[in-house]
Motif scaffolding. Structure first.
Motif, PDB file in Angstrom:
ATOM      1  N   CYS A  32       0.807  -1.232   0.000  1.00  0.00           N
ATOM      2  CA  CYS A  32       0.000   0.000   0.000  1.00  0.00           C
ATOM      3  C   CYS A  32       0.838   1.280   0.000  1.00  0.00           C
ATOM      4  O   CYS A  32       0.364   2.323  -0.431  1.00  0.00           O
ATOM      5  N   GLY A  33       2.038   1.238   0.514  1.00  0.00           N
ATOM      6  CA  GLY A  33       2.902   2.419   0.524  1.00  0.00           C
ATOM      7  C   GLY A  33       2.668   3.376   1.685  1.00  0.00           C
ATOM      8  O   GLY A  33       3.367   4.380   1.811  1.00  0.00           O
ATOM      9  N   THR A  34       1.717   3.087   2.549  1.00  0.00           N
ATOM     10  CA  THR A  34       1.414   3.990   3.667  1.00  0.00           C
ATOM     11  C   THR A  34       2.623   4.233   4.567  1.00  0.00           C
ATOM     12  O   THR A  34       2.797   5.314   5.123  1.00  0.00           O
ATOM     13  N   CYS A  35       3.481   3.240   4.696  1.00  0.00           N
ATOM     14  CA  CYS A  35       4.614   3.324   5.628  1.00  0.00           C
ATOM     15  C   CYS A  35       5.866   3.931   5.007  1.00  0.00           C
ATOM     16  O   CYS A  35       6.923   3.917   5.617  1.00  0.00           O
ATOM     17  N   THR A  36       5.745   4.468   3.798  1.00  0.00           N
ATOM     18  CA  THR A  36       6.934   4.936   3.072  1.00  0.00           C
ATOM     19  C   THR A  36       7.772   5.949   3.850  1.00  0.00           C
ATOM     20  O   THR A  36       7.241   6.890   4.429  1.00  0.00           O
ATOM     21  N   GLY A  37       9.080   5.724   3.857  1.00  0.00           N
ATOM     22  CA  GLY A  37      10.029   6.689   4.386  1.00  0.00           C
ATOM     23  C   GLY A  37      10.993   7.072   3.275  1.00  0.00           C
ATOM     24  O   GLY A  37      11.001   6.459   2.199  1.00  0.00           O
ATOM     25  N   ARG A  38      11.769   8.123   3.492  1.00  0.00           N
ATOM     26  CA  ARG A  38      12.772   8.526   2.487  1.00  0.00           C
ATOM     27  C   ARG A  38      14.131   8.586   3.149  1.00  0.00           C
ATOM     28  O   ARG A  38      14.323   9.258   4.152  1.00  0.00           O
ATOM     29  N   LEU A  39      15.061   7.860   2.556  1.00  0.00           N
ATOM     30  CA  LEU A  39      16.412   7.798   3.094  1.00  0.00           C
ATOM     31  C   LEU A  39      17.103   9.144   2.930  1.00  0.00           C
ATOM     32  O   LEU A  39      17.147   9.695   1.827  1.00  0.00           O
ATOM     33  N   LEU A  40      17.624   9.690   4.029  1.00  0.00           N
ATOM     34  CA  LEU A  40      18.300  10.988   3.981  1.00  0.00           C
ATOM     35  C   LEU A  40      19.807  10.832   4.023  1.00  0.00           C
ATOM     36  O   LEU A  40      20.555  11.637   3.481  1.00  0.00           O
TER      37      LEU A  40
END
Ligand code: FES
Length: 129
Positions: A50-58
């Motif tokens: 679903c993608g709800t938990c998406t994070g972005r690597l910084l």
């Protein structure tokens, strides 16, 4: 047996919340470790769909992740996490840009991740991206 774990720092880009660093072992997901630390992160299916938990690597191990136009990255974005199953909610270009599904991803390096509902919105909000 020694449990391997990595320090994962969570940042909320659009919320007035403190940055938190949690130790995530290599056999648990970031979402599971956050729950253990009493940190609420958004999630839905918990299966990578679903993608709800998406994070972005910084940042990975002290270096900015960079995926150049030629497709090469100086710090392996893909090497930063191991997925339990296929991250179906992300397109290749999202993965190349550092997006990661925290419900199925276990860290393989210390890293810093942008989290919260606004990160998922980045994937769908801007049709010109
Ligand atoms: S909770 Fe649905 S992809 Fe992670």
């Amino acid at each position: 047996m020694v449990r391997q774990h990595h320090d994962v720092t969570l940042e909320w880009p659009d919320a007035d919340r403190e940055t938190r660093t949690i130790a995530v072992s290599e056999d648990e997901t970031v979402l599971e470790a956050a729950k253990r630390a009493d940190i609420a992160l958004p999630f839905g299916c918990r299966t990578g769909a679903c993608g709800t938990c998406t994070g972005r690597l910084l940042e990975v191990d002290g270096a900015e992740p960079a995926a150049g136009d030629d497709g090469r990255s100086t710090v392996g974005i893909d090497g930063a996490f191991s997925y339990r199953r296929s991250p179906r909610a992300l397109k290749d270009r999202h993965r190349d840009a550092g997006y990661v599904l925290l419900c199925i991803a276990s860290p393989r390096a210390d890293c810093r991740i942008a989290v919260g509902a606004s990160v998922h919105t980045e994937l769908v909000d801007n049709p010109w991206k």
